[in-house]
Structure formats: structure tokens, C-alpha cells
Scaffold this active site. Structure first.
Site, short mmCIF file in Angstrom:
data_model
loop_
_atom_site.label_atom_id
_atom_site.label_comp_id
_atom_site.label_asym_id
_atom_site.label_seq_id
_atom_site.Cartn_x
_atom_site.Cartn_y
_atom_site.Cartn_z
N LYS A 154 -12.57 3.79 -18.08
CA LYS A 154 -12.87 2.58 -18.86
C LYS A 154 -11.81 2.27 -19.90
O LYS A 154 -11.73 1.15 -20.39
CB LYS A 154 -14.26 2.69 -19.50
CG LYS A 154 -15.36 2.64 -18.44
CD LYS A 154 -16.75 2.40 -18.98
CE LYS A 154 -17.70 2.14 -17.81
NZ LYS A 154 -19.10 2.10 -18.13
N LYS A 166 -16.20 3.24 -7.02
CA LYS A 166 -17.65 3.10 -6.85
C LYS A 166 -18.11 1.65 -7.03
O LYS A 166 -17.48 0.89 -7.75
CB LYS A 166 -18.39 4.05 -7.79
CG LYS A 166 -18.36 3.64 -9.24
CD LYS A 166 -19.46 4.33 -10.03
CE LYS A 166 -19.57 3.67 -11.39
NZ LYS A 166 -20.85 3.76 -12.03
N LYS A 197 -21.71 -2.82 -11.35
CA LYS A 197 -22.30 -4.10 -11.76
C LYS A 197 -21.27 -5.04 -12.37
O LYS A 197 -21.36 -6.24 -12.26
CB LYS A 197 -23.32 -3.89 -12.89
CG LYS A 197 -24.55 -3.19 -12.55
CD LYS A 197 -25.47 -3.29 -13.78
CE LYS A 197 -26.26 -2.02 -13.95
NZ LYS A 197 -25.60 -1.01 -14.74
N1 AQP Z 1 -22.02 3.19 -6.94
C1 AQP Z 1 -23.06 3.95 -7.26
N2 AQP Z 1 -23.63 4.76 -6.33
C2 AQP Z 1 -24.71 5.55 -6.64
N3 AQP Z 1 -25.28 5.56 -7.88
C3 AQP Z 1 -24.74 4.76 -8.83
N4 AQP Z 1 -25.04 4.52 -10.12
C4 AQP Z 1 -24.20 3.62 -10.64
N5 AQP Z 1 -23.31 3.23 -9.72
C5 AQP Z 1 -23.62 3.92 -8.57
C6 AQP Z 1 -26.18 5.16 -10.81
O1 AQP Z 1 -27.02 4.12 -11.30
C7 AQP Z 1 -27.62 4.55 -12.51
C8 AQP Z 1 -27.49 3.48 -13.54
O2 AQP Z 1 -26.15 3.25 -13.86
P1 AQP Z 1 -25.78 2.51 -15.20
O3 AQP Z 1 -26.12 1.10 -15.13
O4 AQP Z 1 -26.41 3.17 -16.35
O5 AQP Z 1 -24.25 2.72 -15.40
P2 AQP Z 1 -23.07 2.84 -14.45
O6 AQP Z 1 -23.07 4.17 -13.77
O7 AQP Z 1 -21.88 2.54 -15.27
O8 AQP Z 1 -23.35 1.72 -13.36
P3 AQP Z 1 -22.45 0.51 -12.98
O9 AQP Z 1 -23.16 -0.24 -11.95
O10 AQP Z 1 -21.07 0.94 -12.64
O11 AQP Z 1 -22.45 -0.35 -14.30
P4 AQP Z 1 -21.26 -0.90 -15.16
O12 AQP Z 1 -20.43 -1.72 -14.23
O13 AQP Z 1 -21.94 -1.72 -16.21
O14 AQP Z 1 -20.52 0.27 -15.73
C9 AQP Z 1 -26.94 5.85 -12.92
O15 AQP Z 1 -27.79 6.92 -12.57
C10 AQP Z 1 -25.71 5.89 -12.06
O16 AQP Z 1 -25.32 7.22 -11.76
#
Ligand code: AQP
Length: 332
Positions: A111, A195, A198
Site C-alpha cells: 500500500k 489479489k 475492492k
Molecule cells: N482476493 C481475496 N481472496 C480471498 N479472500 C480475500 N479477502 C480480501 N481479498 C481476498 C478477505 O476478505 C476479508 C475482508 O477483507 P477487507 O475488506 O477487510 O480488506 P482487504 O483484505 O484489504 O480486502 P480488499 O478487497 O483488497 O479491500 P481493499 O481494496 O479496500 O484493500 C479478509 O478476511 C480478507 O482476507
């Protein structure tokens, strides 16, 4: 009963990675565990958010919890900023953590990539400590999350053990991560080496749980694959089709080997068309339930009750911690 805690950031609509890596586990665990699920809005503001959108996303995520099957009569559902103990414990744990261990977090490295030290938001650096506080505040035994959170769970464990050792007694329960075999890391559809996320710019890099059928179709049909048109699971050499195979497998319940056989000699076109169908079948019921729940007064009631129950548990653990550190005057 063992206690389960997990959370999701209200930074956008949930995608199938969030669902398959985390939320599916939330539902599976609630019958025989004491489950606490949080919408972690304090984490969301580590990067600037539009205030109106943030408020709306908080309710969206809570409604999605219910829409995928989290049952408020079995699980506590609440919003993180409505339980002040999270930030209080976070400060105490910050004072027990080291710059070195936070600098090693790969999510921090990702990040902050390309930014000068002077312009990296401090929240991006310290949020793993807030996450440790989220978990330790509920005497959590199990944390169901995707693979990307492994390092953060390790930090929560290290901090719990460090504080317990310092005072030579059990202040915190030492938690364990719970990761699924399939679905623990769903990759981006346009770049299968990173990965699914969002907040990625390209909306076709992900499938959101609230996407229309047309958008799902478009995202899958244009998903990056390789040129040899063989449906075969090989993450290193064929990351695109391997990712699609994983998604197909978890949504259909068929093993990857079965799918490889089924699509032998048939190319990617057929495979993708069927994957569109399987994905729509899995997601559209969630979407319809969401629409209904999001409009209901019931959702607000669930969150009010959830915050009350969460506060009651968190206050006890916070008091125990304040007492151990000798903070303030002795509380009753
Ligand atoms: N690509 C993924 N595959 C499997 N699990 C995933 N998680 C996130 N991306 C994947 C799991 O979803 C839960 C919630 O995630 P989060 O919203 O708290 O944060 P994150 O991991 O940062 O998810 P994003 O989608 O990538 O959000 P942004 O873009 O906002 O940073 C967690 O249990 C995570 O492991």
C-alpha cells in the site's frame, strides 16, 4: 464454545474474494461457535473516504453479512467505531509493538509502494495493531480470514504473547487464523498475479456480490487467460485459468480435477460461458436478499443490539488490560 471474530472494511461492495475467503466461513462457523462479526470502519479511513459513501458502505456491508447468511440470532454483528474500546486497546498495543515488525508487513509495503516516507499515511503503517486490538478485545480463539491476512494474525498472536509474558499472566487469549483450502486467495481477473481487491481501479478486475448479470458476464468473458487454450490448473504458468478454475470449483462444488476432465479439448470459450452461469446462480440470490435487507429497519436494530453486546464483552477485556498496565485509577 470457542469464540470467533472477523471483520470487513466498508471500502466498497464485497467481491467474490471477500465472500469465498472470509464470509463463507462466517456462515459455516456460526452454528457451533460464538461468532462476532464487525464492519471495520476505523480501518477504512486509513485511506481517504468520501464521508457519505463511507456511511452508506457501512450499511451495505452489514446488509451483505445478513444476505450471505450470517444470522443475528446466532452471531453478533456491529460497527467498529461504535465500540470505543477498539481504539483504546489499539493505543496500548501500539506501545507494545515495534517499528521493525510493522515495517515487515507485506500489505504495508504494497500500500505504500511508490510513495516517499514523508507522504505515507501513518494509519497504513499502524492498522495491523488496530486489527490485533479488534481480535484480542474479544478473547478470540479463531479468526476466519483470507490468506492475505496471515501476517496480521501472526502479529496479533505475537502481541498477545508479548503482553502475557511481560505480566506473567494471561491478559489476552492467543488467537488462531482459519484459512480455507479453496478460495483463500482469489486473484484479480485482469492481473491474476495480484489479489482481487475492492479498491482496484478496473471494475472488471473483480466480481462484486451486487454486480448485475451483464457485468458478471462481461468480467468473466474478458478475464485474462493464456494463449494455449488448455483448461489446466497450473498457478505458476497459467495463473489466469487456474484462478477461474478455483472460482468455478468453489461455486459448483466440483473438484478441479473433475473440471479439468470435463473441459479437456474444449477451449476457454465454453469454460467461461459455463462459469458465467455458475457464478450468476451463486450470486443472484445474495443480491436479491441484499436489496430487501438494506431497506429494512431491522438492519439498524441488528446493529444497535450488536454494538451493545460487543461493548459489554470489550469493556471487560479492556478493564483487565488497564489493570495489568496500571492505567488510570482502579476501575470497578
Ligand atoms: N482476493 C481475496 N481472496 C480471498 N479472500 C480475500 N479477502 C480480501 N481479498 C481476498 C478477505 O476478505 C476479508 C475482508 O477483507 P477487507 O475488506 O477487510 O480488506 P482487504 O483484505 O484489504 O480486502 P480488499 O478487497 O483488497 O479491500 P481493499 O481494496 O479496500 O484493500 C479478509 O478476511 C480478507 O482476507
Amino acid at each position: 464454545m470457542k469464540r470467533v471474530f472477523s471483520g470487513v472494511q466498508p471500502t466498497g461492495n464485497l467481491h467474490i474474494g471477500n465472500y469465498l475467503g472470509a464470509l463463507k466461513q462466517f456462515v459455516e462457523l456460526q452454528d457451533d461457535h460464538e461468532c462476532i462479526y464487525c464492519v471495520v470502519d476505523m480501518h477504512a479511513i486509513t485511506l481517504p473516504q468520501d464521508p457519505k459513501e463511507l456511511r452508506s458502505h457501512i450499511l451495505d456491508i452489514a446488509a451483505l453479512y445478513l444476505a450471505v447468511g450470517v444470522d443475528p440470532s446466532k452471531s453478533i454483528i456491529f460497527v467498529q467505531s461504535e465500540v470505543p474500546a477498539h481504539t483504546e486497546l489499539s493505543w496500548i498495543l501500539t506501545c507494545s509493538s515495534y517499528m521493525g515488525e510493522l515495517q515487515r508487513m507485506t500489505q504495508f509495503k504494497d500500500k505504500s509502494k511508490g510513495r516517499e516516507n514523508s507522504s505515507i499515511p501513518t494509519g497504513i503503517f499502524t492498522y495491523p495493531v488496530l486489527m490485533a486490538a479488534d481480535i484480542l478485545l474479544y478473547d478470540t480463539d479463531i479468526v476466519p480470514v483470507g490468506n492475505d491476512q496471515k501476517q496480521h494474525i501472526e502479529l496479533a498472536r505475537d502481541l498477545a504473547i508479548r503482553v502475557n509474558n511481560r505480566f506473567d499472566k494471561k491478559i489476552f487469549q492467543v488467537p488462531e487464523g482459519r484459512f480455507l483450502k479453496e478460495g483463500a486467495r482469489i486473484m484479480s481477473l485482469d492481473d491474476p498475479t495480484s489479489k482481487m481487491s475492492k479498491s482496484a481501479e478496473n471494475e472488471f478486475s473483480r466480481i462484486s456480490l451486487l454486480d448485475t448479470d451483464a457485468k458478471i458476464k462481461k468480467a468473466i468473458m474478458r478475464a485474462t487467460t493464456d494463449s494455449d487454450a488448455m483448461v489446466k490448473f497450473d498457478v505458476e504458468n497459467k495463473p489466469g485459468i487456474s484462478n477461474l478454475l478455483s472460482i468455478y470449483s468453489v461455486f459448483s462444488g466440483k473438484s478441479i480435477e473433475t473440471l479439468e476432465k470435463e473441459y479437456e479439448g474444449r477451449g476457454y470459450g465454453d469454460f467461461k460461458k459455463d462459469l458465467v452461469e455458475v457464478t450468476i446462480d451463486a450470486i443472484s440470490p445474495i443480491r436479491s436478499r441484499f436489496e430487501e435487507i438494506r431497506q429494512s429497519e431491522e438492519l439498524l436494530k441488528v446493529l444497535d443490539e450488536g454494538a451493545e453486546k460487543a461493548n459489554a464483552i470489550a469493556e471487560k477485556v479492556l478493564k483487565r488490560t488497564y489493570d495489568a498496565f496500571g492505567m488510570g485509577r482502579k476501575r470497578k
